[in-house]
Design a protein around this motif. Structure first.
Motif, mmCIF file in Angstrom:
data_model
loop_
_atom_site.group_PDB
_atom_site.id
_atom_site.type_symbol
_atom_site.label_atom_id
_atom_site.label_comp_id
_atom_site.label_asym_id
_atom_site.label_seq_id
_atom_site.Cartn_x
_atom_site.Cartn_y
_atom_site.Cartn_z
ATOM 1 N N GLY A 71 35.938 32.593 33.179
ATOM 2 C CA GLY A 71 34.999 32.890 34.253
ATOM 3 C C GLY A 71 33.819 33.696 33.744
ATOM 4 O O GLY A 71 33.876 34.334 32.695
ATOM 5 N N SER A 72 32.714 33.673 34.484
ATOM 6 C CA SER A 72 31.544 34.461 34.094
ATOM 7 C C SER A 72 30.642 34.688 35.299
ATOM 8 O O SER A 72 30.653 33.914 36.259
ATOM 9 C CB SER A 72 30.745 33.772 32.984
ATOM 10 O OG SER A 72 30.084 32.617 33.483
ATOM 11 N N ARG A 91 31.328 29.496 42.120
ATOM 12 C CA ARG A 91 32.214 30.042 43.136
ATOM 13 C C ARG A 91 31.535 31.093 44.008
ATOM 14 O O ARG A 91 32.026 31.397 45.099
ATOM 15 C CB ARG A 91 33.456 30.662 42.473
ATOM 16 C CG ARG A 91 34.300 29.665 41.680
ATOM 17 C CD ARG A 91 34.969 28.654 42.601
ATOM 18 N NE ARG A 91 35.726 27.655 41.844
ATOM 19 C CZ ARG A 91 35.233 26.492 41.452
ATOM 20 N NH1 ARG A 91 33.965 26.175 41.754
ATOM 21 N NH2 ARG A 91 35.965 25.634 40.774
ATOM 22 N N ALA A 92 30.443 31.677 43.531
ATOM 23 C CA ALA A 92 29.775 32.720 44.322
ATOM 24 C C ALA A 92 28.298 32.784 43.962
ATOM 25 O O ALA A 92 27.925 32.615 42.794
ATOM 26 C CB ALA A 92 30.435 34.078 44.074
ATOM 27 N N ARG A 105 33.322 29.542 37.661
ATOM 28 C CA ARG A 105 34.722 29.370 37.286
ATOM 29 C C ARG A 105 35.546 30.637 37.533
ATOM 30 O O ARG A 105 36.420 30.987 36.737
ATOM 31 C CB ARG A 105 34.826 28.951 35.807
ATOM 32 C CG ARG A 105 34.086 27.673 35.474
ATOM 33 C CD ARG A 105 34.053 27.420 33.968
ATOM 34 N NE ARG A 105 33.348 28.477 33.255
ATOM 35 C CZ ARG A 105 32.015 28.550 33.144
ATOM 36 N NH1 ARG A 105 31.245 27.623 33.683
ATOM 37 N NH2 ARG A 105 31.443 29.558 32.495
ATOM 38 N N LEU A 106 35.281 31.312 38.630
ATOM 39 C CA LEU A 106 35.999 32.546 38.932
ATOM 40 C C LEU A 106 37.368 32.204 39.511
ATOM 41 O O LEU A 106 37.460 31.680 40.624
ATOM 42 C CB LEU A 106 35.208 33.393 39.926
ATOM 43 C CG LEU A 106 33.812 33.843 39.488
ATOM 44 C CD1 LEU A 106 33.116 34.565 40.636
ATOM 45 C CD2 LEU A 106 33.886 34.722 38.251
ATOM 46 N N PRO A 107 38.452 32.519 38.805
ATOM 47 C CA PRO A 107 39.781 32.186 39.323
ATOM 48 C C PRO A 107 40.243 33.116 40.435
ATOM 49 O O PRO A 107 41.131 32.779 41.201
ATOM 50 C CB PRO A 107 40.672 32.306 38.091
ATOM 51 C CG PRO A 107 39.982 33.321 37.245
ATOM 52 C CD PRO A 107 38.508 33.120 37.468
ATOM 53 N N VAL A 108 39.643 34.307 40.484
ATOM 54 C CA VAL A 108 39.978 35.277 41.526
ATOM 55 C C VAL A 108 38.689 35.719 42.196
ATOM 56 O O VAL A 108 37.767 36.208 41.535
ATOM 57 C CB VAL A 108 40.711 36.506 40.940
ATOM 58 C CG1 VAL A 108 40.951 37.553 42.031
ATOM 59 C CG2 VAL A 108 42.025 36.102 40.287
ATOM 60 N N LEU A 109 38.615 35.526 43.495
ATOM 61 C CA LEU A 109 37.470 35.982 44.277
ATOM 62 C C LEU A 109 37.983 36.300 45.670
ATOM 63 O O LEU A 109 38.508 35.421 46.370
ATOM 64 C CB LEU A 109 36.387 34.906 44.346
ATOM 65 C CG LEU A 109 35.064 35.328 44.998
ATOM 66 C CD1 LEU A 109 34.347 36.367 44.141
ATOM 67 C CD2 LEU A 109 34.158 34.118 45.227
ATOM 68 N N GLU A 110 37.850 37.548 46.055
ATOM 69 C CA GLU A 110 38.335 37.950 47.376
ATOM 70 C C GLU A 110 37.451 39.050 47.944
ATOM 71 O O GLU A 110 36.829 39.823 47.214
ATOM 72 C CB GLU A 110 39.785 38.414 47.310
ATOM 73 C CG GLU A 110 40.021 39.656 46.463
ATOM 74 C CD GLU A 110 41.452 40.157 46.526
ATOM 75 O OE1 GLU A 110 42.164 39.797 47.478
ATOM 76 O OE2 GLU A 110 41.849 40.921 45.629
ATOM 77 N N LEU A 111 37.409 39.092 49.249
ATOM 78 C CA LEU A 111 36.639 40.106 49.968
ATOM 79 C C LEU A 111 37.629 41.029 50.660
ATOM 80 O O LEU A 111 38.519 40.569 51.393
ATOM 81 C CB LEU A 111 35.734 39.423 50.996
ATOM 82 C CG LEU A 111 34.660 40.270 51.669
ATOM 83 C CD1 LEU A 111 33.651 40.798 50.645
ATOM 84 C CD2 LEU A 111 33.945 39.452 52.743
#
Length: 292
Positions: A71-72, A91-92, A105-111
């Motif tokens: 991811g980056s 992803r964002a 390619r962010l495998p983890v993304l949460e709010l």
């Protein structure tokens, strides 16, 4: 490969571009966040925690991301062409009037609520690049299971937050132990912890990760005279390309200390059943050898 130094650099780039500015656009391209609107909120800060990124926003919200293997986050000026990868990998998107941050390619993304950040990062051990770094606590956690292999103990983010596969291999080399030696048998473990802190601090401002110009090679190995390591060679002057790391990625090439070909194997060291490449010098590092 994103490790603590890479994440620290990403956080600084994001903070410099976004902090103190109001978001004019937000686009979170994961199903559970598809309707989350962050536009109009001011970015307060972006801070790293081990290998995690925390973007804190006005109104008590935090956008939490983790880069894992590939991811980056890329930062562009408004109107600049995005070059981090194809659109389907995005992803964002966080945009201010002057900059745009794009997460690929962010495998983890949460709010989550900022007050609930511990739910995402509370399990982590002392942060090697954190202002609240605690060497004694890191050492205590590292040695809590003396029988655990050194490589696995270093990669466990509950012990030291920020070490990945590259730094694991380099730290094992500096400790003079293979990654499979029980951590409780490692000589001078306090020096190992200090080396971890020093390596990440030295690399947080470098574009090219380098360990050969950061620490002297003082491998504490007890060996027989027949296997005594050759006199240490000088580290690569200025960390020349291809000579910036002692063993990582150098399978079959000469050890920069003794000239013996570096060995490699695949091993499961992260506790998740995932295989990773492991590198070591069979002459400078003592201990059991595993993997396949």
């Amino acid at each position: 490969m994103p490790e603590g130094d890479t994440v620290w650099q990403a956080a600084r780039r994001l903070h410099d571009a976004l902090a103190g500015h109001r978001l004019v656009r937000s686009d979170l391209r994961v199903p559970r966040l598809a309707t989350a609107g962050l536009g109009g909120r001011t970015v307060l800060e972006v801070t790293p925690r081990g290998k995690h990124l925390l973007a804190r926003l006005e109104g008590g919200l935090t956008l939490h991301s983790h880069l894992r293997m590939d991811g980056s986050w890329q930062v562009y000026r408004s109107g600049e062409r995005w070059r981090g990868g194809p659109a389907h990998q995005i992803r964002a998107v966080l945009s201010t009037a002057g900059h745009c941050a794009v997460g690929y390619r962010l495998p983890v993304l949460e709010l989550l609520r900022t007050r609930d950040e511990a739910r995402a990062v509370g399990h982590l051990g002392p942060d090697l690049l954190g202002e609240d770094w605690d060497a004694r606590e890191a050492l205590r956690r590292l040695l809590a299971d003396p029988a655990r292999p050194l490589g696995a103990a270093l990669l466990d983010q509950r012990n030291l937050a920020g070490v990945g596969n590259v730094f694991m291999a380099e730290l094992c080399f500096l400790a003079g132990s293979t990654p499979w030696r029980p951590v409780g048998e490692v000589a001078a473990p306090e020096r190992l912890v200090a080396d971890a802190r020093r390596l990440l601090e030295a690399n947080r401002d470098r574009p090219d990760r380098t360990t050969t110009t950061t620490t002297a090679v003082t491998v504490p190995v007890t060996v027989t005279a027949a296997r005594a390591p050759a006199p240490a060679r000088a580290p690569a002057p200025g960390g020349r390309r291809g000579e910036r790391l002692y063993v990582y990625g150098r399978a079959g090439r000469p050890c920069l200390r003794c000239g013996t070909p570096v060995r490699s194997a695949m091993a499961q060291h992260d506790g998740r059943g995932r295989e990773r490449p492991v590198y070591w010098c069979p002459r400078c590092q003592s201990g059991p050898v595993g993997g396949r």
